[in-house]
Motif scaffolding. Structure first.
Motif, PDB file in Angstrom:
ATOM      1  N   SER A 107      57.914  16.182  28.617  1.00 18.84           N
ATOM      2  CA  SER A 107      58.725  15.047  29.085  1.00 18.84           C
ATOM      3  C   SER A 107      57.815  13.897  29.526  1.00 18.84           C
ATOM      4  O   SER A 107      58.096  12.729  29.242  1.00 18.84           O
ATOM      5  N   ALA A 110      56.152  12.340  26.460  1.00 13.34           N
ATOM      6  CA  ALA A 110      57.135  11.521  25.736  1.00 13.34           C
ATOM      7  C   ALA A 110      57.371  10.194  26.461  1.00 13.34           C
ATOM      8  O   ALA A 110      57.512   9.139  25.824  1.00 13.34           O
ATOM      9  N   GLN A 111      57.370  10.211  27.798  1.00 10.83           N
ATOM     10  CA  GLN A 111      57.526   8.983  28.578  1.00 10.83           C
ATOM     11  C   GLN A 111      56.338   8.051  28.336  1.00 10.83           C
ATOM     12  O   GLN A 111      56.494   6.838  28.192  1.00 10.83           O
ATOM     13  N   TYR A 114      56.671   6.453  24.987  1.00 13.31           N
ATOM     14  CA  TYR A 114      57.688   5.392  25.056  1.00 13.31           C
ATOM     15  C   TYR A 114      57.116   4.127  25.699  1.00 13.31           C
ATOM     16  O   TYR A 114      57.241   3.018  25.145  1.00 13.31           O
ATOM     17  N   GLU A 122      60.086  11.592  20.336  1.00  7.85           N
ATOM     18  CA  GLU A 122      61.425  11.556  20.936  1.00  7.85           C
ATOM     19  C   GLU A 122      62.065  12.938  20.937  1.00  7.85           C
ATOM     20  O   GLU A 122      62.712  13.343  21.906  1.00  7.85           O
ATOM     21  N   SER A 125      61.244  15.204  24.041  1.00  5.06           N
ATOM     22  CA  SER A 125      61.303  14.708  25.424  1.00  5.06           C
ATOM     23  C   SER A 125      62.155  15.594  26.332  1.00  5.06           C
ATOM     24  O   SER A 125      61.967  15.620  27.534  1.00  5.06           O
ATOM     25  N   MET A 203      65.792   8.854  22.672  1.00  2.59           N
ATOM     26  CA  MET A 203      65.539   9.898  23.675  1.00  2.59           C
ATOM     27  C   MET A 203      66.797  10.127  24.516  1.00  2.59           C
ATOM     28  O   MET A 203      67.176  11.255  24.785  1.00  2.59           O
TER      29      MET A 203
END
Ligand SMILES: Cc1cc2nc3c(=O)[nH]c(=O)nc-3n(C[C@H](O)[C@H](O)[C@H](O)COP(=O)(O)OP(=O)(O)OC[C@H]3O[C@@H](n4cnc5c(N)ncnc54)[C@H](O)[C@@H]3O)c2cc1C
Length: 299
Positions: A107, A110-111, A114, A122, A125, A203
């Protein structure tokens, strides 16, 4: 295993405050069930991991990430569990590449992707694992898999040497690491520039789908069984009439039959007995052999 003598060996490498005897693994696994590990160790740096591998050469041991795909039997694990958590969670961005240490949560990675306008992560996430566990398992969801984005992994070999892996031999919930004792240290993900608003939209949509379809309000290890070729495990289980089927505190989720959940203080034995019964009922009705996706330790 002679806990005292193994602990003495480990103390030559790891500070005593990071070594725990008879540690309940229910505290460290998302199933929130299971027995104790004889020893539980938290290394603080790469050198300690390499030295540990040498020191533990003749002792049963295993590495773990976030414990989201593990179930320890109630009898426990008579060995050493090495936890790679927040001490190994550094995430670095270099152009289109993200270099993530094995304990970094998907997570968080993935952040980071982004925020840097990098697409490709995505799908991952909402998977509650670490980079190490995800590379080991070739974790995947919604049409994406780690194999699509992982380009290089650094790991520790049995003799404590550092190796660089390019050919990960990824397959369905499988990698080179599944069949070896290599310890994943960090992984290079190669992503592609993408509009940030689009990344966020995707996401958010995938995480909304998870919340709607998956029993995230109960402890579990995600999909309990692998997808048998040509079928969906959840559909087979539902068609066998097992939605809501219970053994002790374990239950086949009513929301998603592919998930066995810890509904009410389940023991690992409840979960394992439920899994056995689900397997045999599905086999009897459809002739399809279900194989656990969750890694069962200590039985
Ligand atoms: C609610 C929920 C939803 C889920 N959804 C998905 C999904 O959509 N897709 C999916 O693929 N999975 C899913 N999972 C399962 C799980 O999150 C993944 O398999 C994840 O990749 C496991 O990562 P982890 O860090 O928790 O690994 P762990 O459970 O800690 O370990 C898994 C395996 O990896 C090994 N391992 C871990 N770290 C290392 C390392 N550094 N070096 C060597 N070996 C290592 C362990 O020894 C073990 O065999 C879900 C789980 C839950 C609870």
């Amino acid at each position: 295993m002679d806990i005292k003598s193994v602990k003495e060996k480990i103390k030559t490498v790891i500070d005593e405050k990071n070594i725990f005897e008879n540690e309940p693994m229910s505290r460290h696994c998302t199933f929130k069930a299971g027995g104790n590990a004889s020893l539980f160790v938290i290394p603080e740096n790469q050198e300690q991991i390499a030295s540990l591998c040498k020191v533990l050469a003749d002792v049963p041991y295993m590495f773990m990430g976030n414990g989201s795909n593990l179930l320890f039997a109630d009898e426990g694990y008579d060995g050493v569990v090495v936890s790679l958590g927040n001490k190994f969670s550094n995430i670095e961005v270099k152009g289109n590449e993200i270099i993530a240490e094995s304990g970094a949560l998907l997570s968080k990675v993935a952040q980071t992707a982004y925020k840097n306008g990098l697409g490709g992560m995505e799908f991952a996430s909402g998977i509650p694992g670490s980079i190490g566990g995800a590379v080991y398992m070739n974790a995947g969801a919604y049409g994406g898999e780690m194999k699509d984005i992982v380009t290089k992994t650094y790991c520790v070999g049995e003799s404590g040497n550092i190796l660089e892996i390019i050919d990960h031999q990824f397959g369905y919930r499988h990698s080179l690491f599944t069949d070896s004792s290599l310890v994943i240290l960090k992984t290079v993900l190669t992503l592609a520039p993408k509009d940030k608003a689009k990344i966020k939209e995707e996401m958010d949509e995938l995480n909304k789908r998870r919340r709607e379809k998956q029993p995230l309000e109960y402890p579990s290890a995600g999909s309990t069984f692998k997808r048998p070729e040509g079928y969906f495990a959840g559909k087979l289980i539902e068609d066998a009439g097992l939605k809501g089927f219970r053994v002790g505190g374990a239950m086949v989720s009513k929301k998603h039959s592919g998930f066995v959940i810890n509904y009410d203080n389940a023991t690992a034995t409840d979960i394992l007995n439920l899994m056995e019964q689900v397997k045999s009922k599905v086999y009897m009705q459809f002739g399809v052999e279900l194989e656990p996706e969750v890694k069962i330790i200590g039985r």
